[in-house]
Motif scaffolding. Structure first.
Motif, PDB file in Angstrom:
ATOM      1  N   LEU A  74       0.837  -1.198   0.000  1.00 48.34           N
ATOM      2  CA  LEU A  74       0.000   0.000   0.000  1.00 48.34           C
ATOM      3  C   LEU A  74       0.872   1.247   0.000  1.00 48.34           C
ATOM      4  O   LEU A  74       2.017   1.211   0.462  1.00 48.34           O
ATOM      5  CB  LEU A  74      -0.923   0.013   1.225  1.00 48.34           C
ATOM      6  CG  LEU A  74      -2.040  -1.019   1.233  1.00 48.34           C
ATOM      7  CD1 LEU A  74      -2.823  -0.924   2.535  1.00 48.34           C
ATOM      8  CD2 LEU A  74      -2.970  -0.833   0.050  1.00 48.34           C
TER       9      LEU A  74
ATOM     10  N   PHE B 253       0.063   4.984  -7.229  1.00 51.55           N
ATOM     11  CA  PHE B 253      -0.956   3.940  -7.078  1.00 51.55           C
ATOM     12  C   PHE B 253      -2.225   4.320  -7.835  1.00 51.55           C
ATOM     13  O   PHE B 253      -2.769   3.532  -8.606  1.00 51.55           O
ATOM     14  CB  PHE B 253      -1.234   3.753  -5.584  1.00 51.55           C
ATOM     15  CG  PHE B 253      -2.071   2.575  -5.214  1.00 51.55           C
ATOM     16  CD1 PHE B 253      -1.584   1.291  -5.341  1.00 51.55           C
ATOM     17  CD2 PHE B 253      -3.348   2.755  -4.699  1.00 51.55           C
ATOM     18  CE1 PHE B 253      -2.353   0.194  -4.969  1.00 51.55           C
ATOM     19  CE2 PHE B 253      -4.121   1.677  -4.332  1.00 51.55           C
ATOM     20  CZ  PHE B 253      -3.622   0.391  -4.462  1.00 51.55           C
TER      21      PHE B 253
ATOM     22  N   ILE C 293      -3.692   2.347 -11.215  1.00 56.11           N
ATOM     23  CA  ILE C 293      -5.036   1.761 -11.181  1.00 56.11           C
ATOM     24  C   ILE C 293      -5.957   2.444 -12.181  1.00 56.11           C
ATOM     25  O   ILE C 293      -6.670   1.785 -12.935  1.00 56.11           O
ATOM     26  CB  ILE C 293      -5.627   1.821  -9.757  1.00 56.11           C
ATOM     27  CG1 ILE C 293      -4.894   0.827  -8.859  1.00 56.11           C
ATOM     28  CG2 ILE C 293      -7.125   1.504  -9.773  1.00 56.11           C
ATOM     29  CD1 ILE C 293      -5.288   0.897  -7.412  1.00 56.11           C
TER      30      ILE C 293
ATOM     31  N   SER D 124      -7.424   0.578 -15.434  1.00 56.52           N
ATOM     32  CA  SER D 124      -8.880   0.405 -15.396  1.00 56.52           C
ATOM     33  C   SER D 124      -9.577   1.052 -16.581  1.00 56.52           C
ATOM     34  O   SER D 124     -10.393   0.420 -17.255  1.00 56.52           O
ATOM     35  CB  SER D 124      -9.452   0.995 -14.104  1.00 56.52           C
ATOM     36  OG  SER D 124      -8.953   0.320 -12.993  1.00 56.52           O
TER      37      SER D 124
ATOM     38  N   VAL E 235      -8.791  -5.218   1.987  1.00 53.02           N
ATOM     39  CA  VAL E 235      -8.550  -4.681   0.647  1.00 53.02           C
ATOM     40  C   VAL E 235      -9.727  -5.004  -0.274  1.00 53.02           C
ATOM     41  O   VAL E 235     -10.190  -4.148  -1.034  1.00 53.02           O
ATOM     42  CB  VAL E 235      -7.222  -5.222   0.068  1.00 53.02           C
ATOM     43  CG1 VAL E 235      -7.114  -4.951  -1.414  1.00 53.02           C
ATOM     44  CG2 VAL E 235      -6.044  -4.607   0.809  1.00 53.02           C
ATOM     45  N   THR E 236     -10.227  -6.217  -0.201  1.00 60.03           N
ATOM     46  CA  THR E 236     -11.354  -6.622  -1.049  1.00 60.03           C
ATOM     47  C   THR E 236     -12.600  -5.799  -0.753  1.00 60.03           C
ATOM     48  O   THR E 236     -13.269  -5.326  -1.683  1.00 60.03           O
ATOM     49  CB  THR E 236     -11.645  -8.126  -0.885  1.00 60.03           C
ATOM     50  OG1 THR E 236     -10.462  -8.863  -1.220  1.00 60.03           O
ATOM     51  CG2 THR E 236     -12.794  -8.567  -1.771  1.00 60.03           C
TER      52      THR E 236
ATOM     53  N   ILE F 255     -12.068  -2.267  -2.101  1.00 61.63           N
ATOM     54  CA  ILE F 255     -12.237  -2.225  -3.554  1.00 61.63           C
ATOM     55  C   ILE F 255     -13.721  -2.306  -3.906  1.00 61.63           C
ATOM     56  O   ILE F 255     -14.208  -1.554  -4.751  1.00 61.63           O
ATOM     57  CB  ILE F 255     -11.448  -3.369  -4.240  1.00 61.63           C
ATOM     58  CG1 ILE F 255      -9.947  -3.138  -4.083  1.00 61.63           C
ATOM     59  CG2 ILE F 255     -11.832  -3.496  -5.716  1.00 61.63           C
ATOM     60  CD1 ILE F 255      -9.085  -4.327  -4.487  1.00 61.63           C
TER      61      ILE F 255
ATOM     62  N   GLU G  41     -10.948  -4.444 -11.482  1.00 62.09           N
ATOM     63  CA  GLU G  41     -10.237  -3.889 -10.325  1.00 62.09           C
ATOM     64  C   GLU G  41      -9.622  -4.993  -9.462  1.00 62.09           C
ATOM     65  O   GLU G  41      -8.461  -4.892  -9.063  1.00 62.09           O
ATOM     66  CB  GLU G  41     -11.178  -3.033  -9.470  1.00 62.09           C
ATOM     67  CG  GLU G  41     -11.669  -1.777 -10.140  1.00 62.09           C
ATOM     68  CD  GLU G  41     -10.589  -0.755 -10.384  1.00 62.09           C
ATOM     69  OE1 GLU G  41      -9.714  -0.558  -9.516  1.00 62.09           O
ATOM     70  OE2 GLU G  41     -10.605  -0.147 -11.464  1.00 62.09           O
TER      71      GLU G  41
ATOM     72  N   HIS H 148      -5.742  -3.550  -9.390  1.00 62.94           N
ATOM     73  CA  HIS H 148      -5.158  -3.499  -8.051  1.00 62.94           C
ATOM     74  C   HIS H 148      -3.967  -4.434  -7.897  1.00 62.94           C
ATOM     75  O   HIS H 148      -2.947  -4.024  -7.312  1.00 62.94           O
ATOM     76  CB  HIS H 148      -6.219  -3.748  -6.980  1.00 62.94           C
ATOM     77  CG  HIS H 148      -7.015  -2.529  -6.670  1.00 62.94           C
ATOM     78  ND1 HIS H 148      -6.739  -1.707  -5.615  1.00 62.94           N
ATOM     79  CD2 HIS H 148      -8.061  -1.963  -7.303  1.00 62.94           C
ATOM     80  CE1 HIS H 148      -7.577  -0.693  -5.589  1.00 62.94           C
ATOM     81  NE2 HIS H 148      -8.400  -0.834  -6.622  1.00 62.94           N
TER      82      HIS H 148
ATOM     83  N   ALA I 198      -1.036  -2.642  -9.521  1.00 62.16           N
ATOM     84  CA  ALA I 198      -0.595  -1.493  -8.726  1.00 62.16           C
ATOM     85  C   ALA I 198       0.103  -1.941  -7.439  1.00 62.16           C
ATOM     86  O   ALA I 198       1.128  -1.367  -7.046  1.00 62.16           O
ATOM     87  CB  ALA I 198      -1.779  -0.587  -8.404  1.00 62.16           C
ATOM     88  N   ARG I 199      -0.408  -2.963  -6.790  1.00 60.86           N
ATOM     89  CA  ARG I 199       0.209  -3.453  -5.556  1.00 60.86           C
ATOM     90  C   ARG I 199       1.570  -4.108  -5.834  1.00 60.86           C
ATOM     91  O   ARG I 199       2.496  -3.977  -5.031  1.00 60.86           O
ATOM     92  CB  ARG I 199      -0.722  -4.431  -4.840  1.00 60.86           C
ATOM     93  CG  ARG I 199      -1.923  -3.713  -4.263  1.00 60.86           C
ATOM     94  CD  ARG I 199      -2.791  -4.586  -3.400  1.00 60.86           C
ATOM     95  NE  ARG I 199      -4.134  -4.038  -3.285  1.00 60.86           N
ATOM     96  CZ  ARG I 199      -4.442  -2.867  -2.741  1.00 60.86           C
ATOM     97  NH1 ARG I 199      -3.519  -2.097  -2.257  1.00 60.86           N
ATOM     98  NH2 ARG I 199      -5.687  -2.460  -2.690  1.00 60.86           N
TER      99      ARG I 199
END
Length: 163
Positions: A7, A17, A21, A25, A88-89, A92, A138, A143, A146-147
């Motif tokens: 993060l 980040f 994303i 996306s 996180v889920t 999102i 996503e 994600h 990005a992570r």
């Protein structure tokens, strides 16, 4: 440890980040939804490419506007003992829910190059599909990419500090 490595740690990393994303996306979701709406063709794809910068701009603005409400909603849903992945889920899910509510309207206006109320006639038919597509992209692509970038960045920075 996952939390700290995957993060953003500061505003510069949050910007990176957000950029990763949003770019991933928008470049997947916008053409896919457009294809489902008006049909698959080279012409449709090139028309979509012309409006992607405007869609991206509104996505970034909406992410910044919905970030705080999404965090508040997420905190009401999660438990302090929940795992990193579940937090996180849920985050999102909440972010995509809020974003898809607005982008179903705004994206249609940008894509059609006109602001009309026609978008509201099909909204309840179109929004669930848009939400599902956005959530899948996503969770499965944007994600994780990005992570991974942040993880690699943090490993690199930690190695530099140790040296």
């Amino acid at each position: 440890m996952d939390f700290y490595m995957k993060l953003p740690r500061n505003k510069k990393e949050f910007t990176l980040f957000l950029l990763v994303i949003s770019i991933v996306s928008v470049n997947i979701i916008a053409p896919l939804i457009t294809f489902l709406e008006v049909g698959f063709s080279k012409e449709t794809y090139f028309n979509t490419l012309q409006v992607i910068p405007f869609i991206w701009l509104f996505v970034v603005i909406l992410v910044l506007l919905t970030h705080t409400p999404a965090e508040k909603i997420t905190k009401k849903i999660i438990h302090k003992d929940d795992s990193f992945n579940s937090v996180v889920t849920i985050n999102i899910l909440v972010n995509v829910l809020l974003m898809s509510i607005f982008m179903t309207i705004i994206g249609t206006w940008i894509g059609s190059r006109s602001v009309t109320f026609d978008v509201f006639h099909n909204y309840l038919n179109v929004w669930p599909r848009n939400f599902a597509i956005s959530l899948a992209i996503e969770l499965l692509i944007a994600h994780p990419v990005a992570r991974l970038i942040l993880y690699k960045l943090h490993i690199s920075k930690d190695k530099q500090k140790a040296a």
